[in-house]
Design a protein around this motif. Structure first.
Motif, PDB file in Angstrom:
ATOM      1  N   ALA A  33      21.328   4.619  -2.022  1.00  0.00           N
ATOM      2  CA  ALA A  33      20.504   5.295  -3.171  1.00  0.00           C
ATOM      3  C   ALA A  33      21.164   5.800  -4.350  1.00  0.00           C
ATOM      4  O   ALA A  33      21.057   5.678  -5.462  1.00  0.00           O
ATOM      5  N   LEU A  34      22.324   6.677  -3.806  1.00  0.00           N
ATOM      6  CA  LEU A  34      23.374   7.104  -4.897  1.00  0.00           C
ATOM      7  C   LEU A  34      23.876   5.980  -5.724  1.00  0.00           C
ATOM      8  O   LEU A  34      23.918   6.444  -6.936  1.00  0.00           O
ATOM      9  N   HIS A  36      22.518   3.394  -6.713  1.00  0.00           N
ATOM     10  CA  HIS A  36      21.525   2.860  -7.607  1.00  0.00           C
ATOM     11  C   HIS A  36      20.968   3.805  -8.710  1.00  0.00           C
ATOM     12  O   HIS A  36      20.374   3.410  -9.521  1.00  0.00           O
ATOM     13  N   SER A  37      21.067   5.093  -8.308  1.00  0.00           N
ATOM     14  CA  SER A  37      20.392   6.189  -9.021  1.00  0.00           C
ATOM     15  C   SER A  37      20.683   6.055 -10.434  1.00  0.00           C
ATOM     16  O   SER A  37      19.823   6.376 -11.254  1.00  0.00           O
ATOM     17  N   LYS A  38      22.089   5.898 -10.748  1.00  0.00           N
ATOM     18  CA  LYS A  38      22.216   5.874 -12.260  1.00  0.00           C
ATOM     19  C   LYS A  38      21.640   4.809 -13.075  1.00  0.00           C
ATOM     20  O   LYS A  38      21.629   4.735 -14.454  1.00  0.00           O
ATOM     21  N   GLY A  40      18.444   3.868 -12.345  1.00  0.00           N
ATOM     22  CA  GLY A  40      17.106   4.294 -12.364  1.00  0.00           C
ATOM     23  C   GLY A  40      16.086   3.251 -11.552  1.00  0.00           C
ATOM     24  O   GLY A  40      14.909   3.342 -11.760  1.00  0.00           O
ATOM     25  N   ASP A 162       8.848   5.951  -9.009  1.00  0.00           N
ATOM     26  CA  ASP A 162      10.127   5.549  -9.429  1.00  0.00           C
ATOM     27  C   ASP A 162      10.328   5.413 -10.969  1.00  0.00           C
ATOM     28  O   ASP A 162      10.941   5.811 -11.794  1.00  0.00           O
ATOM     29  N   LYS A 166      12.187   7.734 -13.739  1.00  0.00           N
ATOM     30  CA  LYS A 166      12.901   6.876 -14.785  1.00  0.00           C
ATOM     31  C   LYS A 166      12.830   7.250 -16.085  1.00  0.00           C
ATOM     32  O   LYS A 166      13.850   7.686 -17.113  1.00  0.00           O
ATOM     33  N   GLY A 171      16.533  10.191 -12.082  1.00  0.00           N
ATOM     34  CA  GLY A 171      17.172   9.227 -10.971  1.00  0.00           C
ATOM     35  C   GLY A 171      16.334   8.613  -9.969  1.00  0.00           C
ATOM     36  O   GLY A 171      15.011   8.420 -10.416  1.00  0.00           O
ATOM     37  N   TYR A 172      16.911   7.942  -8.959  1.00  0.00           N
ATOM     38  CA  TYR A 172      16.244   7.208  -8.115  1.00  0.00           C
ATOM     39  C   TYR A 172      16.486   7.572  -6.568  1.00  0.00           C
ATOM     40  O   TYR A 172      17.598   7.892  -6.394  1.00  0.00           O
ATOM     41  N   PRO A 173      15.635   7.594  -5.623  1.00  0.00           N
ATOM     42  CA  PRO A 173      14.259   7.213  -5.673  1.00  0.00           C
ATOM     43  C   PRO A 173      13.357   8.472  -6.319  1.00  0.00           C
ATOM     44  O   PRO A 173      13.475   9.511  -6.022  1.00  0.00           O
ATOM     45  N   ILE A 177      11.875  13.229  -5.741  1.00  0.00           N
ATOM     46  CA  ILE A 177      12.180  13.884  -6.739  1.00  0.00           C
ATOM     47  C   ILE A 177      10.919  14.568  -7.590  1.00  0.00           C
ATOM     48  O   ILE A 177      10.845  15.429  -8.001  1.00  0.00           O
TER      49      ILE A 177
END
Ligand code: KG4
Ligand code: ZN
Length: 329
Positions: A33-34, A36-38, A40, A162, A166, A171-173, A177
């Motif tokens: 996850a971290l 891919h987070s940037k 979105g 998601d 975005k 962020g993602y997922p 959040i």
């Protein structure tokens, strides 16, 4: 014991399940996850490369169990082509190297069996599958007997969380959040409930996503209020359609929610209310088994092993998308 592998999206996970007792003796998941987070969302090629690192690392930890293994199971459908391939490559290598049969597992079946990890099954059941890839209602009788009663016309529930996250640059997922942020917000934006007037049992999230986009552009609502209002509407859409289904006479003895978004506590509470009203038994997976994991793949594989559902490694192939025949209501 069965060693099971899951790599259909951005989680590299391997489990070992005892066949006779269904006990989960080993389970490890390395989440991406971290990474891919940037972006979105999940970047398939990046996910694929991360699996090539993570999966062999977990296999190394499984070595003490090798002498006890009776089969290797792996998710082969549906999912991202380039990530499914990584899991199947590892599965084939293990099956050939250890001279074990292979079991090809459907990921959606895995989510259904996330309900029964270390437990006996409770079928028949009506199941609401809410993940990043799917929003479906299934009538399930056994590991290989089920009907799809309803599906989404466009986005899935998890995907809509998601995409809203975005758009809000969170962020993602997005699911966890948005759920957290919604707790601090007020439901003060009257988003339209999708397909409210339609009597058909089907889902849609693209219109709601667009309504959120327009509300963000208005620049007068806080991220907290947008999250709370969106979450409320997204869940109300689900419960409204479920009530319509129950009105058609589909009131189940067992009703379950599975998939990543089944971790949402607001959704769970709404379904608890429905369970009281319609008097059904509500099942959901342990929180740690809602999102993708290999323990659920191992649990299905136990049933498949008993039915000798093996596949030759030369015939093992990955299917990114599968179209199920839809049963019309
Ligand atoms: O089942 P899953 O891990 O992967 C698929 O098979 O697609 O589901 C992931 C999805 C993501 O879209 C994520 O945002 C959503 O599940 N999700 C949630 C929550 N936790 C995860 N959606 C809503 N509320 C949550 N608490
Ligand atoms: Zn999944």
């Amino acid at each position: 014991m069965i060693l099971s592998i899951e790599s259909s999206c951005d989680d590299s996970s391997i489990a070992i399940t005892e066949i006779k007792t269904k006990k989960l003796v080993f389970h490890k998941k390395i989440s991406q996850a971290l990474e891919h987070s940037k972006f979105g969302g999940v970047v398939p090629e990046l996910a694929s490369r991360l699996h090539t690192k993570a999966l062999p690392q977990i296999v190394e930890e499984c070595k003490p169990f090798f002498p006890k293994l009776k089969a290797i199971a792996v998710t082969t459908e549906p999912g991202l082509l380039v990530t499914l391939i990584e899991g199947t490559a590892v599965a084939k290598a293990l099956a050939i190297g250890l001279n074990l049969p292979l079991i090809s597992v459907n990921h959606l079946r895995g989510h259904i069996y996330s309900l029964f990890i270390e437990k006996e099954t409770q079928f028949p059941a009506l199941i609401l599958l809410v993940s990043g890839g799917h929003t479906q209602i299934l009538e399930v009788f056994d590991w290989n007997k089920f009907n799809i009663l309803a599906s989404t016309l466009d986005d899935s529930l998890g995907e809509s969380f998601d995409k809203v996250a975005k758009m809000l640059k969170l962020g993602y997922p997005g699911g966890p959040i948005i759920e957290k942020l919604a707790k601090q917000g007020e439901v003060n934006i009257p988003f339209p409930i999708p397909l409210k007037q339609s009597h058909k049992i089907e889902f849609s999230y693209s219109g709601l996503k667009n309504a959120v986009r327009l509300a963000i552009l208005e620049n007068r609502y806080s991220k907290e209020d947008i999250s709370a209002s969106f979450q409320k509407t997204a869940i109300e859409h689900l419960t409204m359609k479920l009530k319509k289904l129950f009105k058609k006479g589909y009131i189940p003895k067992n009703f379950a929610i599975v998939g990543g978004a089944s971790a949402n506590l607001v959704l769970r509470e709404e379904l608890n209310q429905l369970a009281k009203k319609y008097n059904f038994n509500l099942l959901y997976p342990e929180l740690e088994f809602c999102s993708d994991n290999s323990a659920m793949i191992g649990r299905v594989a136990v049933e498949m092993y008993k039915n000798k559902e093996f596949i030759n490694y030369k015939e093992l192939k990955v299917i990114p998308r599968i179209e199920f025949k839809k049963l019309k209501l």
